[in-house]
Design a protein around this motif. Structure first.
Motif, mmCIF file in Angstrom:
data_model
loop_
_atom_site.group_PDB
_atom_site.id
_atom_site.type_symbol
_atom_site.label_atom_id
_atom_site.label_comp_id
_atom_site.label_asym_id
_atom_site.label_seq_id
_atom_site.Cartn_x
_atom_site.Cartn_y
_atom_site.Cartn_z
ATOM 1 N N GLY A 1 -38.927 37.432 14.490
ATOM 2 C CA GLY A 1 -38.076 38.081 15.488
ATOM 3 C C GLY A 1 -37.053 37.124 16.095
ATOM 4 N N CYS B 1 -34.154 36.950 13.805
ATOM 5 C CA CYS B 1 -33.320 38.162 13.781
ATOM 6 C C CYS B 1 -32.424 38.212 15.015
ATOM 7 C CB CYS B 1 -34.194 39.408 13.682
ATOM 8 S SG CYS B 1 -35.087 39.476 12.123
ATOM 9 N N ASP B 2 -32.988 37.881 16.179
ATOM 10 C CA ASP B 2 -32.161 37.872 17.390
ATOM 11 C C ASP B 2 -31.033 36.840 17.258
ATOM 12 O OD1 ASP B 2 -33.732 39.842 18.493
ATOM 13 O OD2 ASP B 2 -34.960 38.460 19.681
ATOM 14 N N ASP C 1 -28.446 38.245 14.898
ATOM 15 C CA ASP C 1 -27.689 39.276 15.622
ATOM 16 C C ASP C 1 -26.669 38.629 16.552
ATOM 17 O OD1 ASP C 1 -29.198 41.222 14.380
ATOM 18 O OD2 ASP C 1 -30.576 41.487 16.071
ATOM 19 N N PHE D 1 -17.735 37.878 19.197
ATOM 20 C CA PHE D 1 -16.962 38.391 20.329
ATOM 21 C C PHE D 1 -16.445 37.245 21.192
ATOM 22 C CE2 PHE D 1 -17.262 39.486 24.906
ATOM 23 C CZ PHE D 1 -16.129 40.275 24.978
ATOM 24 N N VAL E 1 -36.190 39.845 5.345
ATOM 25 C CA VAL E 1 -35.134 40.615 6.033
ATOM 26 C C VAL E 1 -33.732 40.073 5.738
ATOM 27 C CG1 VAL E 1 -36.635 41.372 7.914
ATOM 28 C CG2 VAL E 1 -35.207 39.355 8.231
ATOM 29 N N PRO F 1 -31.886 40.084 3.087
ATOM 30 C CA PRO F 1 -30.935 40.964 2.385
ATOM 31 C C PRO F 1 -30.177 41.911 3.312
ATOM 32 C CG PRO F 1 -32.958 40.787 1.132
ATOM 33 C CD PRO F 1 -33.213 40.086 2.450
ATOM 34 N N ARG F 2 -30.824 42.412 4.367
ATOM 35 C CA ARG F 2 -30.108 43.286 5.302
ATOM 36 C C ARG F 2 -28.922 42.555 5.919
ATOM 37 N NH1 ARG F 2 -32.772 48.061 6.959
ATOM 38 N NH2 ARG F 2 -34.956 48.165 6.342
ATOM 39 N N TYR F 3 -29.127 41.283 6.246
ATOM 40 C CA TYR F 3 -28.053 40.518 6.892
ATOM 41 C C TYR F 3 -26.997 40.064 5.888
ATOM 42 C CZ TYR F 3 -30.596 40.555 11.256
ATOM 43 O OH TYR F 3 -31.207 40.965 12.402
ATOM 44 N N ALA G 1 -25.780 41.578 3.567
ATOM 45 C CA ALA G 1 -24.878 42.669 3.179
ATOM 46 C C ALA G 1 -23.783 42.920 4.208
ATOM 47 C CB ALA G 1 -25.692 43.952 2.985
ATOM 48 N N LYS G 2 -23.806 42.202 5.318
ATOM 49 C CA LYS G 2 -22.918 42.569 6.429
ATOM 50 C C LYS G 2 -21.510 41.975 6.333
ATOM 51 C CE LYS G 2 -26.675 43.202 9.705
ATOM 52 N NZ LYS G 2 -26.778 44.637 9.383
ATOM 53 N N THR H 1 -16.958 43.506 21.354
ATOM 54 C CA THR H 1 -18.223 43.998 21.859
ATOM 55 C C THR H 1 -18.363 43.599 23.325
ATOM 56 O OG1 THR H 1 -19.107 43.568 19.685
ATOM 57 C CG2 THR H 1 -20.688 43.998 21.414
ATOM 58 N N THR I 1 -20.627 43.625 25.385
ATOM 59 C CA THR I 1 -22.014 43.609 25.844
ATOM 60 C C THR I 1 -22.172 42.712 27.065
ATOM 61 O OG1 THR I 1 -22.252 42.168 23.962
ATOM 62 C CG2 THR I 1 -23.368 44.254 23.854
ATOM 63 N N GLU I 2 -23.199 42.957 27.801
ATOM 64 C CA GLU I 2 -23.406 42.251 29.060
ATOM 65 C C GLU I 2 -23.601 40.762 28.845
ATOM 66 O OE1 GLU I 2 -26.485 44.125 31.518
ATOM 67 O OE2 GLU I 2 -26.170 45.861 30.222
ATOM 68 N N GLU I 3 -23.123 39.998 29.768
ATOM 69 C CA GLU I 3 -23.491 38.591 29.788
ATOM 70 C C GLU I 3 -24.159 38.282 31.110
ATOM 71 O OE1 GLU I 3 -20.170 35.708 30.553
ATOM 72 O OE2 GLU I 3 -19.028 37.404 29.870
#
Ligand code: ZN
Lengths: 240, 297
Positions: B44, B47-48, B51, B59, B90, B92-94, B96-97, B292, B294-296
């Motif tokens: 995990g 992954c974070d 991400d 951003f 996991v 392969p998921r990344y 492909a981006k 993006t 998103t909050e900081e």
């Protein structure tokens, strides 16, 4: 392109439609490949707004969102006999998605809306999106699926968040049907807070207040006429 | 001077760095996934982190006028920890981006069997996902590690021009030059490689397949070392076009093999005013995309 794909992705041109067909075929050969096909859709099919006046696709899904919806609809039918497998993968695509992929999953939900098993997985995705300050995700979360399934408190908070981060209320599905006195009170209070801080109120606030006239009367007379929309939070990514 | 820093860990740098980099001419970067100093203990955490590279850091860089790409991989150091190795499932998921322009950093740290297994597996993933590879060479026992690296690359069947072997010095550059792989040099403030030694290497080996990076991270490092190397080249009599080749066109050519760069042809001034339909070496240009928000904290 099948009728189902055409319904999901009405704005794709002939070339993009042909590329989408190829991806659907790849998916049919091995549906597990969705995990790598889905992220690659913008590169492999099409990318861009369906409406040039709506670059973020807050009102009308962007081309890549439409293509991704078509792929998810195709996957749902390939795994029709195992809906849990489908909803599990849907949640994984959201979990591992970048902002574009997450937005596409949210956009696709209303087309995939098939019942309670689906809601148990997809409603938490909508709630997750509403916790962000990302205008693209917030807008997509407040689309038809959110309008149909969010409880009243969450839905009202979602509308307020749209005003806060600068998502136009055009993005909120069923605004006329779901807006109520409580929402109008919240919007009026928010506008009073902004007025107290010397800031203009978001013009879209009137779309709610106008229907519940007495709640926003002081705002009309206090010289906080509708004007510049407050989108500071969205453009700086920072809560003010 | 327009600069593409092909290896820098912006996650551990400040906004002051972004401002100074922009002022020095940096317009694009690639941030390879690496060790964070504090060991991870679960998939995990990876992954974070991935991400964050794809979302928040892209951003943040964009706010300072810099295009941010990343390379994704299980790094050599943590390839030795069984709690981390499952991240391979996991990847392969990344991979492909959009904006993921390589598999990296992979390679050797302590030359263990576990490192070799993860390295070999990820060379395979690079082939499957049609991505180039950024290879880290060890700081200890570098020559033997680099030799073994080149052997594994050759065995993998990947074309050498899709592989960048990084952190080279005078003792390892020749074998990489002979292999046909790209040669990467990380320019540090006091140890390892400095900009004057770099200029001497460019004099001896030429500019083809030469890549210069700052490899700046949370350790003692300098995100302006690319620009300082460019200046050292000019001081030594290289022309502006030579500097542009090493600091911009070479990294663009290498990562451009992914077809996923987020830059435009000019590179110098970001995306404003250019043709929205333009692509650069087959790489799409993401436009009309809102950052993006998103909050900081
Ligand atoms: Zn590094």
């Amino acid at each position: 392109m099948s009728t189902r794909e055409a319904r999901s992705a009405p704005d794709l041109d002939a070339t993009a439609s042909r590329r989408l067909d190829e991806l659907v075929q790849e998916l049919a050969d091995d549906p597990r490949r969705i995990s790598t096909i889905f992220p690659a859709v913008a590169r492999r099919v099409a990318r861009g707004p369906a409406d040039p006046d709506d670059p973020d696709g807050v009102k009308r899904p962007r081309l890549e969102d439409q293509a991704r919806t078509a792929l998810l609809a195709a996957l749902a039918s390939m795994w029709a006999d195992d809906p849990e497998r489908f909803t599990h993968e849907l949640a994984q695509l959201y979990r591992y998605g970048d902002a574009d992929e997450k937005r596409a999953v949210l956009r696709a939900l209303s087309a995939l809306d098939t019942g309670a098993g689906m809601s148990a997985v997809s409603l938490p995705l909508v709630e997750d999106a509403l916790r962000t300050n990302d205008v693209r995700l917030v807008a997509a979360a407040m689309g038809p699926y959110g309008a149909r399934h969010l409880d009243p408190d969450s839905w009202r908070q979602g509308v307020l968040k749209c005003l806060f981060v600068g998502v136009p209320l055009d993005a909120v599905a069923e605004l006329g049907a779901r807006a109520d006195t409580e929402l109008a009170r919240m919007v009026a209070d928010y506008c009073r807070e902004r007025a107290a801080a010397g800031r203009s109120m978001p013009a879209d606030a009137w779309r709610v207040l106008d229907r519940f006239g007495e709640l926003g009367r002081d705002l009309r007379t206090a010289g906080t006429a509708p004007g510049v929309s407050g989108t500071e939070a969205a453009t700086t990514g920072r809560e003010t | 001077m327009r600069i593409f820093d092909p290896h820098i860990h912006m996650t551990s740098r400040t906004t002051d760095d972004y401002e100074a980099m922009y002022a020095a001419g940096v317009r694009a970067v690639t941030e390879p996934a690496f060790w964070l100093g504090q060991p991870r203990t679960s998939v995990g955490s990876f992954c974070d982190y991935f991400d964050g590279l794809l979302g928040w850091e892209r951003f943040r860089a964009g706010q300072f006028g810099i295009r941010h790409h990343c390379a994704i991989a299980l790094n050599p150091k943590e390839a030795n920890d069984p709690r981390c190795v499952e991240v391979l499932d996991v990847l392969p998921r990344y991979l492909a981006k959009d904006g993921v322009v390589a598999v990296g950093e992979v390679g050797f740290d302590s030359m263990t069997a576990d490192e070799e297994k993860a390295f070999t597996h990820q060379l395979q993933l690079a082939a499957e996902h049609d991505l180039p590879v950024l290879v880290h060479t060890p700081h200890r026992d570098k020559a033997a590690g680099t030799r073994r690296t080149l052997d594994l690359v050759a065995e993998s069947g990947l074309p050498p021009e899709r592989v960048l072997v990084d952190h080279l010095n005078e003792l390892t550059v020749r074998m990489v030059a002979e292999s046909g792989c790209w040669m990467g040099f990380s320019i540090y403030p006091d140890t390892k490689m400095d900009e004057h030694r770099m200029v001497a290497i460019l004099r001896e080996y030429g500019l083809e397949k030469m890549i210069v990076n700052s490899a700046a991270d949370w350790g003692r490092s300098d995100p302006l070392k690319t620009a300082k190397t460019g200046q050292a080249m000019l001081d030594d009599g290289f022309g502006a076009a030579d500097v542009d080749r090493v600091l911009w066109r070479n990294p663009v050519e290498f990562y451009g093999q992914s077809g996923r760069l987020l830059i435009d042809d000019a590179g110098a001034d970001g995306a404003d005013g250019a043709d929205p339909a333009a692509t650069f070496q087959g790489n799409s240009v993401l436009r009309g995309q809102r950052p993006t928000g998103t909050e900081e904290g």
